[in-house]
Scaffold this active site. Structure first.
Site, PDB file in Angstrom:
ATOM      1  CB  SER A   9      -0.913  -0.002   1.228  1.00  0.00           C
ATOM      2  OG  SER A   9      -1.442   1.296   1.396  1.00  0.00           O
ATOM      3  CG  HIS A  34      -3.884  -1.582  -1.610  1.00  0.00           C
ATOM      4  ND1 HIS A  34      -4.963  -2.393  -1.888  1.00  0.00           N
ATOM      5  CD2 HIS A  34      -4.308  -0.725  -0.642  1.00  0.00           C
ATOM      6  CE1 HIS A  34      -5.987  -2.052  -1.114  1.00  0.00           C
ATOM      7  NE2 HIS A  34      -5.620  -1.033  -0.357  1.00  0.00           N
ATOM      8  CG  ASP A  36      -5.152   2.449   0.753  1.00  0.00           C
ATOM      9  OD1 ASP A  36      -6.105   1.659   0.623  1.00  0.00           O
ATOM     10  OD2 ASP A  36      -4.071   2.131   1.288  1.00  0.00           O
ATOM     11  CG  MET A  38      -8.299   7.339   1.831  1.00  0.00           C
ATOM     12  SD  MET A  38      -7.532   7.379   3.437  1.00  0.00           S
ATOM     13  CE  MET A  38      -6.742   5.749   3.472  1.00  0.00           C
ATOM     14  CG  HIS A  68      -9.259   0.212  -0.682  1.00  0.00           C
ATOM     15  ND1 HIS A  68      -8.715   0.036   0.584  1.00  0.00           N
ATOM     16  CD2 HIS A  68     -10.612   0.249  -0.496  1.00  0.00           C
ATOM     17  CE1 HIS A  68      -9.686  -0.017   1.471  1.00  0.00           C
ATOM     18  NE2 HIS A  68     -10.841   0.117   0.848  1.00  0.00           N
ATOM     19  CG  MET A  70     -11.439   3.561   1.586  1.00  0.00           C
ATOM     20  SD  MET A  70      -9.921   3.536   2.544  1.00  0.00           S
ATOM     21  CE  MET A  70      -8.734   3.398   1.218  1.00  0.00           C
ATOM     22  CG  MET A 139     -11.908  -2.670   4.923  1.00  0.00           C
ATOM     23  SD  MET A 139     -10.398  -2.328   3.996  1.00  0.00           S
ATOM     24  CE  MET A 139      -9.516  -1.230   5.116  1.00  0.00           C
ATOM     25  CG  ASP A 177      -6.304  -2.779   3.154  1.00  0.00           C
ATOM     26  OD1 ASP A 177      -5.159  -2.538   3.572  1.00  0.00           O
ATOM     27  OD2 ASP A 177      -6.968  -1.973   2.462  1.00  0.00           O
TER      28      ASP A 177
HETATM   29  C1  DX5 Z   1      -6.610   1.774   5.377  1.00  0.00           C
HETATM   30  C2  DX5 Z   1      -6.035   1.374   4.036  1.00  0.00           C
HETATM   31  C3  DX5 Z   1      -4.928   0.354   4.111  1.00  0.00           C
HETATM   32  C4  DX5 Z   1      -3.694   0.877   4.807  1.00  0.00           C
HETATM   33  C5  DX5 Z   1      -2.801  -0.255   5.220  1.00  0.00           C
HETATM   34  O1  DX5 Z   1      -7.658   2.649   5.176  1.00  0.00           O
HETATM   35  O2  DX5 Z   1      -7.045   0.829   3.230  1.00  0.00           O
HETATM   36  O3  DX5 Z   1      -4.608  -0.120   2.824  1.00  0.00           O
HETATM   37  O4  DX5 Z   1      -2.957   1.725   3.985  1.00  0.00           O
HETATM   38  O5  DX5 Z   1      -1.769   0.273   5.997  1.00  0.00           O
HETATM   39  P1  DX5 Z   1      -1.134  -0.556   7.199  1.00  0.00           P
HETATM   40  O6  DX5 Z   1      -0.566  -1.812   6.618  1.00  0.00           O
HETATM   41  O7  DX5 Z   1      -0.078   0.356   7.758  1.00  0.00           O
HETATM   42  O8  DX5 Z   1      -2.248  -0.838   8.179  1.00  0.00           O
HETATM   43 ZN    ZN Z   2      -6.566  -0.187   1.334  1.00  0.00          ZN
END
Ligand code: DX5
Ligand code: ZN
Length: 221
Positions: A9, A34, A36, A38, A68, A70, A139, A177
């Site tokens: 990620s 990956h 993320d 947001m 991913h 969000m 999650m 994740d």
């Molecule tokens: C959380 C994300 C994860 C996160 C994982 O909202 O979807 O992908 O980046 O990070 P670690 O491995 O540090 O928990």
């Molecule tokens: Zn993620």
């Protein structure tokens, strides 16, 4: 036994040199990236748009990019990320007014389609969607931030999902994740996960290759 995938990620990478960090983690043995996404609305944090995905795709055209989302709503960004080179697009059912329509939209754009299940979300949301899914992202933290602790109750949910998959559609991959480190990855794999997303567990270590070798050795024990 299916192949086990470790996805890095980029949320925990050094953003000042994202391309270099991405190349380094792949060179060190990560299977995919990956991303993320947001929006400061669905989750209280703001990260990457399609431009970043497009730049990574240009820089690393052979790399599998796992997006991913969000964000809420998802419709427009699904199109934008598919165009930007995403290979797989995952969204949260809570962020969609028509989950089936959005899953079909993702596949129609040539990407693999996934749903992300929050720790409090019931597995019932998967009912009747088996034929439209390539991936389930369980999650193991509440989405929004890296470096949170793995929620132990999610272990049982992973194995319950694995059982559902065995009954309905064994070909769907099961990812986990959040909060994965070398001291818990083995237990998570034993519950039936086949894809492991790690941010800080890789990027906040000194030597990515050493860390990835250690993670893989936990998976082969
Ligand atoms: C959380 C994300 C994860 C996160 C994982 O909202 O979807 O992908 O980046 O990070 P670690 O491995 O540090 O928990
Ligand atoms: Zn993620």
């Amino acid at each position: 036994m299916r192949n086990l995938i470790i996805s890095a990620s980029i949320l925990s990478a050094d953003m000042g040199c994202l391309a270099k960090e991405s190349s380094a983690v792949l060179q060190a043995g990560a299977d995919s990236l990956h991303i993320d996404v947001m929006d400061n609305h669905f989750v209280p944090n703001l990260t990457f748009g399609p431009l970043v995905c497009e730049a990574l795709h240009k820089h690393l055209p052979k790399t599998f990019l796992d997006v991913h989302l969000m964000v809420n709503p998802v419709d427009h960004l699904i199109n934008a990320f598919a165009k930007a080179g995403a290979d797989q697009i995952i969204f949260h059912p809570e962020a969609s007014s028509d989950v089936l329509k959005n899953l079909k939209q993702i596949r129609h754009l040539g990407c693999k389609a996934g749903l992300a299940i929050n720790p409090q979300t019931s597995l019932n949301c998967l009912n009747n969607l088996w034929d439209h899914l390539d991936f389930i992202l369980m999650m193991s933290v509440n989405p929004g931030f890296a470096e949170q602790h793995f929620i132990p109750e999610v272990l049982n949910k992973i194995s319950a999902t694995k059982q559902l998959l065995s009954t309905h559609k064994p070909s769907i991959r099961l990812g986990v994740d959040g909060g994965i480190k070398k001291n818990n990855i083995r237990e998570i794999a034993k519950m039936g996960a086949d894809t492991f997303i790690l941010g800080s567990g890789i990027f906040h270590t000194e030597n990515y290759a050493f860390t990835l070798t250690e993670l893989r050795s936990q998976l082969t024990l």
